[in-house]
Design a protein around this motif. Structure first.
Motif, PDB file in Angstrom:
ATOM      1  N   ILE A   1      -5.597   1.442  -3.418  1.00  0.00           N
ATOM      2  CA  ILE A   1      -4.454   0.704  -3.950  1.00  0.00           C
ATOM      3  C   ILE A   1      -4.913  -0.043  -5.209  1.00  0.00           C
ATOM      4  O   ILE A   1      -5.849  -0.835  -5.154  1.00  0.00           O
ATOM      5  CB  ILE A   1      -3.904  -0.296  -2.917  1.00  0.00           C
ATOM      6  CG1 ILE A   1      -3.371   0.474  -1.719  1.00  0.00           C
ATOM      7  CG2 ILE A   1      -2.808  -1.172  -3.514  1.00  0.00           C
ATOM      8  CD1 ILE A   1      -4.047   0.186  -0.455  1.00  0.00           C
TER       9      ILE A   1
ATOM     10  N   TYR B   1      -4.116  -6.113  -2.456  1.00  0.00           N
ATOM     11  CA  TYR B   1      -4.491  -5.953  -3.865  1.00  0.00           C
ATOM     12  C   TYR B   1      -5.975  -6.236  -4.054  1.00  0.00           C
ATOM     13  O   TYR B   1      -6.662  -5.582  -4.830  1.00  0.00           O
ATOM     14  CB  TYR B   1      -3.692  -6.917  -4.744  1.00  0.00           C
ATOM     15  CG  TYR B   1      -2.324  -6.413  -5.117  1.00  0.00           C
ATOM     16  CD1 TYR B   1      -2.140  -5.087  -5.543  1.00  0.00           C
ATOM     17  CD2 TYR B   1      -1.219  -7.243  -5.060  1.00  0.00           C
ATOM     18  CE1 TYR B   1      -0.879  -4.632  -5.888  1.00  0.00           C
ATOM     19  CE2 TYR B   1       0.046  -6.791  -5.407  1.00  0.00           C
ATOM     20  CZ  TYR B   1       0.203  -5.477  -5.822  1.00  0.00           C
ATOM     21  OH  TYR B   1       1.443  -5.020  -6.175  1.00  0.00           O
TER      22      TYR B   1
ATOM     23  N   ASN C   1       4.072   0.933  -8.600  1.00  0.00           N
ATOM     24  CA  ASN C   1       3.060  -0.095  -8.773  1.00  0.00           C
ATOM     25  C   ASN C   1       3.595  -1.375  -9.387  1.00  0.00           C
ATOM     26  O   ASN C   1       2.835  -2.242  -9.755  1.00  0.00           O
ATOM     27  CB  ASN C   1       1.920   0.432  -9.643  1.00  0.00           C
ATOM     28  CG  ASN C   1       1.015   1.330  -8.833  1.00  0.00           C
ATOM     29  OD1 ASN C   1       0.908   1.155  -7.621  1.00  0.00           O
ATOM     30  ND2 ASN C   1       0.412   2.298  -9.478  1.00  0.00           N
TER      31      ASN C   1
ATOM     32  N   SER D   1       6.696  -5.000  -5.558  1.00  0.00           N
ATOM     33  CA  SER D   1       5.806  -5.058  -4.396  1.00  0.00           C
ATOM     34  C   SER D   1       5.817  -6.447  -3.781  1.00  0.00           C
ATOM     35  O   SER D   1       5.815  -6.608  -2.565  1.00  0.00           O
ATOM     36  CB  SER D   1       4.380  -4.704  -4.806  1.00  0.00           C
ATOM     37  OG  SER D   1       4.341  -3.403  -5.320  1.00  0.00           O
TER      38      SER D   1
ATOM     39  N   ALA E   1       2.456   1.737  -3.312  1.00  0.00           N
ATOM     40  CA  ALA E   1       1.469   2.267  -4.254  1.00  0.00           C
ATOM     41  C   ALA E   1       1.277   3.759  -4.030  1.00  0.00           C
ATOM     42  O   ALA E   1       1.149   4.538  -4.975  1.00  0.00           O
ATOM     43  CB  ALA E   1       0.149   1.522  -4.096  1.00  0.00           C
ATOM     44  N   GLY E   2       1.283   4.144  -2.746  1.00  0.00           N
ATOM     45  CA  GLY E   2       1.135   5.565  -2.422  1.00  0.00           C
ATOM     46  C   GLY E   2       2.280   6.394  -2.977  1.00  0.00           C
ATOM     47  O   GLY E   2       2.123   7.574  -3.291  1.00  0.00           O
TER      48      GLY E   2
ATOM     49  N   ALA F   1       0.831  -1.203   0.000  1.00  0.00           N
ATOM     50  CA  ALA F   1       0.000   0.000   0.000  1.00  0.00           C
ATOM     51  C   ALA F   1       0.862   1.249   0.000  1.00  0.00           C
ATOM     52  O   ALA F   1       0.599   2.217  -0.718  1.00  0.00           O
ATOM     53  CB  ALA F   1      -0.925  -0.016   1.217  1.00  0.00           C
TER      54      ALA F   1
END
Ligand SMILES: Nc1ncnc2c1ncn2[C@@H]1O[C@H](COP(=O)(O)OP(=O)(O)OP(=O)(O)O)[C@@H](O)[C@H]1O
Ligand SMILES: Nc1ncnc2c1ncn2[C@@H]1O[C@H](COP(=O)(O)OP(=O)(O)OP(=O)(O)O)[C@@H](O)[C@H]1O
Ligand SMILES: [Mg+2]
Ligand SMILES: [Mg+2]
Lengths: 317, 374, 232, 232, 288
Positions: free
Chosen positions: A144, A229, A81, A86, A76-77, A73
């Motif tokens: 996300i 996810y 991505n 990840s 993603a912030g 998360a």
């Protein structure tokens, strides 16, 4: 552990096949439940490695699950991505944390282990709650996106995402199965049975427990990655002891020490709870009664009892 | 869902997502009662169609809430979603709801961003944005009660901080001074150690709700502060459902809220009478929010002529809903789709042996715009 | 005193005892011999009620005690020195002992004193936890604990395991003394010669059945009859 | 080379001196018996050597390596194996799994199956050990240590609880172990001790009371007094 | 901090610690002594508070409510031991599942009967109000808690140390069968102690009621606190639970006073520190 489990992979294979076909038959909502069952099944399997095999009931397994999820998360912030990045970080950061915490918690055992893991789990929960700038505090982090694997299919489509989870789930099953049936895995069971004897036999029991703790943490992190996810959202609630308690129940209901049992346990809890709570506000009573009945009539969990029955049916030891 | 063909014989499905378990159970129950009271009034019909209410327990958990929302949307195919007490749950389902184009009427969750940065044409809020009534309270206590120095206390969670921020902004804007801010953890059992520290202030402002509010108010009195420092609060502290547990310790507390069961307008008198007749106890803010939620939905559907599948029409209709609610005039802020209401400054008093929140001042037309001045 | 009639016992599904019949007269020592895994302990457990027989009669002073809970059987005057000691590991030596004491007052030390006389080391170790005792000390404690209940009959399942020769000798004397005061003893023992020395009657067990019974005199003369069950 | 050497080994439990200044050497291939009254410190001596407890003072060498500070599993990897006086088995696992855990992965000279066959246990290999009788479990206790292919074997009352047939069988087999293997044995069964040992060490109150060849021991007055009792 | 504040905070710490002891005493018997993982302990506490409230409202007498609730819960404890736990000794995971099931069950029943609105219990009138110490107010009721907490600690200690009961229970945990082989009806003792544990939980619920109240979700809050106290103190020792309570009470109180921003952490940091340095709790015996 028992010989009778050698036929297990066949059943496992059939189950996987069923999991492969099921999405074609299910409603969208059914599919989303099934996706959750896989994610929590993976989470519960990783805990079973600790509970069922190593004999350590950990009350902060949600920490690793949640940290894995938060990692994704937060990335993603930051606009990162990339799925593989990840995934790698979502597993390795929980593993690093387990490396650290393992040093502190593995001095205790039994109920003391339960409580010291609870203590650390709650500290990390509190940290996520208070560190608003990074974690979004108790509101959590939302928005996300589903992972982009660079494949021609979109993971926003429920079926595609399901199959992605299924692939990793199957892969994890395989690795855990191999691990448990390796020399190391057997040695871990030995530690559960008698630590002093294992030492006398030349096994580094602390190391074995540590290893098991770390592996379990890593797989919990993997489950957390898919969880975030799937939901597109994460909050400190997922790090709380209630979450750890939930997986513990999944493991027990499915049968501790049966590896795939906890997946069944996860399925039972998730599906029953959703079904029942949609029909009645009194779902806790129903769940409570189901738990109680399970204990009174299924000594070794759903899968454990089924295995016992099979064994009895064959009439040998 | 928007693609469905409108078969006007089918009932319109409204999902209601509130907690029925956990610490905030009673809020969920009260909202449900309010919703059902109003739907009963209109015979579960709007715009010529039946309304079917489908209730789900959010368990105050974002993950569970999202799962339940999925079921409501994918399995039940609801037309409108309502409810949600906790902001965490609201944030958790926000993206999903917007992506699936489901009109979402928030009945309580106060997180400011839900109707600011994270606002959406699908999201309406009939309750409040955190700080919305605390800000004018800040002005009020400085100007009318001559309070200059305040200790602020609120539970350590997002809503606690936002509400305290609202109050402090309003208070400081007038020149007030905050001597200390304390954020105990949510669900604290023992406030004694904090109460022992409070010094050098004219008053104490707090926000606590549900069980915490009872524990806090009783302990505040026990530690002898009730007669020393006036207690100011957001309205949740002295919610009608908490007053019983607080007993006389609550007398004299000044609070701000968009509602009081003691309001004397005819709509409220009818509401209180009907509610009490049906449920055997009086309503509180949550019951009223539930009632208003239902009324917004019904009025919106009616204005859209029952064509809920025309989402643009439905959203427009809801946006324009206006009526006299138990709380007074009700309308949405057209820009944010957050409610605009009257803020009531209330004082807790014992009248005929019963604790009530008497309105001492009405501040009309409060919108959630105080932050813009910051 | 004690009589077993056609006793059958199971562990779960497996049938262990196949119709065991035997008797112990008042004031006598009866030894039960047999190789490992033949069902000696199972017999003892059937008598004390840990694993009640699935069929058959156990008469203790004329009462059929089959199906009675162990605490009831014990109160009727039966005591057990279990195989493997089974002392209470987290209790001190003294606490282990007073558990056997029937009169619920802790203060009455009368019995304790007599026990300490027999096993002085237990007095020295009175405050030590059971789990920290040496093997032999635990064995002494297990015997002492049984004596504390002032029984009419004792079931002893290999009571000399791990004891030093001098102590065995002392206990042998004590058994003689107890026997003369009317106590009956059922003794499971591996050492045949030792058993033949202190017992009034001997049984040999094989695969859950009594295959031989006789007095020490018969026992010595009939070696050909029982030898194969013990020494192959 | 010396298989085992201790220098001034000392251990206290609180105020209780259990090992006092024990210096002992055991040559490679030697069969050494350690005897002494109950509570003399024999098991504690084994525990310090195998690393289960840490001594308060003194040093331990195994095949010349100083092991005083090593954890138990490292000592085991030097070829040290031990049995426990109180069974310490993986009771929920089958006999075969028990053996699997004991056999070192690569250097094992035979497969677990051969090993069990060799000792006559293969037909029971799938049964969980908890379903064995006590005496059978005692035998498994020994099997586990043997399966480690040890160079230095510490046996704590290996024949306790075994029937006379098994006792004979076990002593014979241990006696026939390769002379590369050094064996220390604690026993209270004097037949076994005198049958098996080359040299005997007598402990009393944590001190070495006597050490010598077996015939010297038999005739030593002090040993008779504290341990053997008057020979009759 | 000024002297007066230190004095009051100390009193706060003692009273909070003893409140914790009250709510953990029952668990220290059922879990600490008997070794049953009872996750329904918080439910006993909460149920006790509710039942106490009803009886107080009916009779107007706090102490009737106190005893009434305790007796009702003791009966419940007996029933639960007899029909459920008796089959589950030493099966820890099954105990977890069973008691979690009961915790759910009681949670829902409580909500069903008493609704979701938080309730508060009245104090006995003579313990109302506060007194002034060095110019600062301190609630009289908290003195009451100190007295009752100490009283129960002493009574329990006498009961467990000066009668054979404590010894029998500990022996039963080691080897139940062997205890019965000594002529002791261990089942009766286990039922009895279980009932006493539930009895004490109810006492905690009613005594704590005027401060904590009763509301949905309280069950699990209390459970975690009680578990923390019992385990940190060391299982199987009443003294452990006692000192554990006081220690956590003090840590919480002074934590709130000195580091108000870290209130969420104090109890867990305390627990972790203790268990890192004493892996078997403050007074727990280490398994060798
Ligand atoms: N952890 C401990 N704490 C206190 N005393 C102990 C502890 N462990 C052993 N002891 C005492 O130390 C003494 C020696 O014990 P040890 O087990 O070594 O005796 P042993 O020679 O093996 O006796 P046995 O022949 O009876 O097995 C005993 O008196 C025992 O009570
Ligand atoms: N808990 C159990 N479950 C299943 N089978 C058992 C169990 N305990 C013992 N047995 C079996 O019952 C048989 C008799 O056992 P028992 O303990 O009575 O033998 P024993 O004569 O006392 O032997 P030992 O001399 O070794 O003590 C054995 O074959 C054993 O394998
Ligand atoms: Mg036996
Ligand atoms: Mg020994």
């Amino acid at each position: 552990m028992h010989r009778m489990l050698t036929k297990y992979p066949i059943w496992g294979g059939l189950l996987l096949l069923a999991l492969f076909i099921l999405p074609l038959l299910l409603s969208p909502y059914g599919l989303s439940l099934l996706t959750q069952v896989l994610i929590f099944g993976l989470f519960a399997m990783s805990l079973d490695l600790l509970m069922g095999y190593t004999g350590l009931v950990s009350f902060n397994h949600a920490t690793y699950f949640g940290v894995g999820a938060y990692t994704v998360a937060i990335l993603a912030g930051l606009g990162l991505n990339n799925f593989w990045l990840s995934l790698v970080l979502g597993i390795s950061i929980p593993v690093l944390l387990a490396l650290l915490l393992g040093l502190l918690v593995l001095r205790s055992s039994g109920p003391y282990f339960l409580m010291i893991t609870l203590a650390f789990g709650q500290m990390i929960f509190a940290l996520a709650w208070r560190w608003r700038t990074i974690t979004g505090g108790d509101d959590g982090l939302a928005g996300i996106p589903r992972p982009d694997l660079g494949l021609p299919m979109s993971m926003w489509k429920a079926q595609n995402f399901y199959y992605l989870v299924l692939v990793f789930f199957a892969f994890a099953c395989l690795i855990l199965w191999k691990f448990i049936h390796s020399r190391l895995g057997k040695a871990i069971v030995g530690v559960r049975e008698s630590e002093t004897r294992m030492q006398a036999l030349g096994h580094n029991t602390w190391g074995l427990k540590y290893l098991s703790y770390i592996v379990a943490g890593g797989f919990a992190g993997l489950a957390g990655v898919f969880y975030v996810y799937f939901n597109g959202f994460i909050s400190p609630q997922e790090l709380n002891w209630t979450m750890s308690g939930q997986v513990i129940l999944m493991v027990i209901i499915g049968g501790a020490g049966t590896l795939f049992g906890p997946v069944v346990g996860a399925g039972m809890i998730i599906i029953l709870q959703n079904l029942i709570s949609s029909h009645t506000e009194r779902w806790p009573i129903s769940m409570g009664i189901i738990f109680i009945l399970c204990v009174m009539y299924l000594r070794d969990g759903v899968v454990g009892s089924a295995l016992k029955l099979r064994k009895k049916g064959r009439g040998n030891l | 869902c928007g693609t469905q063909v409108d078969n006007s014989k089918d009932p319109i499905k409204v999902g209601l997502l509130v907690p029925y378990t956990g610490v905030f159970t009673s809020n969920g129950v009260d909202i449900t009662r309010g919703v059902e009271l109003y739907l009963n009034e209109v015979g579960y019909k709007a715009g010529g169609r039946d309304i079917k209410l489908i209730k789900e327990d959010s368990q105050m958990d974002g993950q569970v809430g999202l799962q339940k929302t999925r079921r409501l949307v994918e399995s039940e195919k609801i037309n409108i979603l309502a409810g949600v007490v906790s902001s965490t749950v609201a944030y958790a389902i926000r993206d999903y709801v917007v992506a699936n184009k489901v009109p979402f009427i928030i009945s309580n969750a106060g997180a400011c961003d839900l109707t600011r940065e994270k606002g959406s044409e699908y999201i309406f809020r009939v309750s409040f944005s955190n700080g919305q009534y605390e800000y004018p309270e800040g002005n009020y206590v400085y100007n009318k009660l001559n309070v200059r120095k305040v200790v602020v206390m609120a539970p350590d969670y997002a809503a606690g901080h936002e509400k305290a921020d609202g109050f402090m902004a309003g208070f400081k804007a007038q020149g007030g001074q905050i001597v200390q801010e304390i954020y105990p953890k949510l669900g604290t059992t023992d406030y004694g150690p904090y109460l022992t520290q409070i010094k050098n202030a004219d008053a104490v402002w707090v926000h606590f709700s549900a069980a915490d509010s009872i524990k806090f108010v009783k302990q505040y009195a026990e530690y002898g502060l009730k007669n020393k420092l006036p207690l100011l609060s957001s309205g949740d502290l002295v919610d009608e459902s908490s007053l019983l547990g607080q007993g006389d310790s609550a007398i004299g507390i000044i609070s701000a809220l968009h509602y009081s069961a003691a309001l004397t307008n005819p709509e409220n008198q009818k509401f209180v009478k009907d509610y009490t007749a049906k449920y055997g106890e009086g309503p509180n803010m949550f019951a009223e929010q539930g009632y208003v939620t239902a009324k917004v939905i019904v009025k919106g559907i009616e204005a859209a002529g029952g064509k809920v599948s025309d989402s643009k029409l439905l959203l427009d209709s809801i946006r324009k809903v206006q009526f006299d609610a138990p709380r007074g005039p009700f309308k949405f802020d057209a820009k944010t789709q957050n409610v605009i209401f009257n803020t009531y400054i209330r004082k807790t008093e014992k009248i005929n042996g019963k604790l009530v929140n008497t309105v001492v001042e009405t501040i009309p037309n409060t919108a959630d715009d105080w932050y813009k001045g910051k | 005193m004690l009589r077993l009639n056609e006793v059958h016992a199971h562990y779960g599904e497996s049938h262990i005892l196949h119709g065991v019949s035997m008797k112990v007269e008042k004031g006598s020592v009866v030894a039960l011999l047999g190789r490992n895994g033949m069902g000696k302990t199972t017999t003892i457990h059937a008598i004390i009620g840990f694993n009640p027989p699935t069929k058959g009669e156990i008469l203790f002073n004329g009462t059929n005690i089959n199906g009675f809970p162990p605490n009831k059987i014990s109160r009727m005057g039966m005591a057990l020195v279990p195989q493997g000691r089974r002392i209470f590991r987290s209790l001190t030596v003294k606490e282990n002992l007073i558990l056997g004491f029937r009169n619920n007052k802790i203060k009455d030390n009368h019995n304790l004193e007599r026990i300490y006389e027999l096993f002085p080391v237990l007095q020295e170790r009175a405050k030590q936890l059971g789990r920290n005792l040496s093997g032999g000390e635990q064995q002494m404690l297990a015997i002492a604990r049984a004596l504390m209940t002032e029984p009419e009959m004792i079931l002893m399942d290999e009571p000399f395991e791990g004891l030093a020769p001098t102590i065995i000798k002392d206990i042998g004397l004590k058994i003689e003394e107890l026997k003369n005061s009317g106590l009956s003893i059922l003794l499971v023992e591996q050492n045949i010669h030792f058993a033949a020395k202190i017992a009034d009657y001997l049984y040999i067990m094989n695969k859950g059945e009594i295959v031989y019974g006789g007095t020490p005199e018969q026992f010595h003369s009939e070696e050909d009859q029982w030898k194969r069950f013990i020494e192959i | 080379m010396k298989a085992l050497e201790t220098k001034s080994l000392t251990k206290h439990f609180g105020g209780l001196a259990v090992l006092q200044d024990i210096s002992m050497t055991v040559e490679v291939g030697e069969r050494r018996a350690i005897i002494g009254p109950n509570g003399a410190g024999k098991t504690t001596f084994f525990n310090t050597i195998s690393g289960v407890i840490k001594p308060n003072a003194g040093e331990i060498f195994v095949f010349g390596d100083k092991v005083t500070q090593l954890p138990p599993f490292r000592r085991a990897r030097l070829g040290l194996a031990r049995t426990f006086q109180q069974n310490n088995l993986f009771v929920n696992l089958s006999l075969l799994d028990n053996i699997n855990l004991a056999m070192p992965p690569n250097q094992a000279k035979m497969t677990p199956r051969d090993f069990l066959d060799n000792w006559g246990w293969w037909d029971k290999s799938t049964i969980p050990v908890k379903e064995f009788s006590y005496g059978e479990q005692r035998q498994v206790e020994l099997l586990l240590a043997l399966a480690q292919s040890p160079r230095l074997l510490l046996l704590d009352e290996p024949t306790a609880g075994m029937s006379s047939v098994e006792t004979n069988k076990i002593t014979t087999m241990i006696r026939n172990l390769s002379r590369e293997i050094t064996v220390l044995i604690i026993e209270h069964d004097m037949d076994v001790v005198f049958d098996f040992a080359d040299r005997i060490t007598v402990l009393n109150y944590g001190r070495v009371l006597f050490e010598g060849a077996k015939d010297e021991v038999r005739s030593d007055e002090r040993v008779k007094e504290v341990y053997l009792g008057s020979v009759d | 901090m000024e002297l007066s504040e230190i004095v009051i905070q100390t009193l706060n710490g003692i009273s909070y610690g003893l409140l914790l002891f009250l709510l953990a005493a029952g668990l220290s018997l059922i879990f600490g002594l008997m070794g049953i993982i009872n996750l329904a302990h918080g439910s006993y506490y909460t149920l006790g508070a509710y039942v106490g409230l009803v009886i107080i409202q009916m009779t107007g007498n706090f102490f009737v409510g106190l005893m009434g609730a305790a007796v009702v819960l003791a009966l419940l404890g007996i029933v639960m031991e007899r029909f459920f736990f008796r089959k589950l000794y030493k099966r820890e995971l099954d105990q977890v599942l069973l008691t979690f099931g009961f915790a759910y069950l009681f949670m829902d029943i409580n909500k069903w009967i008493w609704g979701g609105v938080p309730r508060s219990l009245p104090k006995p009138t003579f313990l109302e109000g506060s007194i002034s110490i060095l110019g600062e107010a301190f609630p009289i009721y908290r003195f009451g808690i100190i007295v009752i907490g100490l009283g129960i600690a002493v009574l329990l200690w006498l009961f467990l140390e000066k009668t054979r009961t404590g010894v029998i229970i500990r022996a039963g945990v080691d080897d139940k069968e062997m205890v019965s082989g000594l002529g002791i009806n261990i089942k009766l003792y286990f039922s009895g102690i279980f009932a006493l544990g539930a009895f004490l939980a109810a006492i905690g619920g009613v005594i704590g009621g005027p401060i904590i109240g009763a509301y949905p979700g309280l069950d699990f809050e209390i459970l975690v606190l009680a578990l923390a106290v019992v385990v940190v103190g060391g299982l199987g020792t009443l003294k452990g639970a006692f000192w554990g309570s006081l220690l956590i009470g003090f840590a919480e109180t002074f934590g709130k006073a000195i580091f108000p921003d870290f209130a969420m952490f104090t109890i867990y940091v305390t627990m972790a520190l203790i268990l890192i340095f004493k892996p078997s709790g403050l007074l727990g015996k280490e398994e060798s």
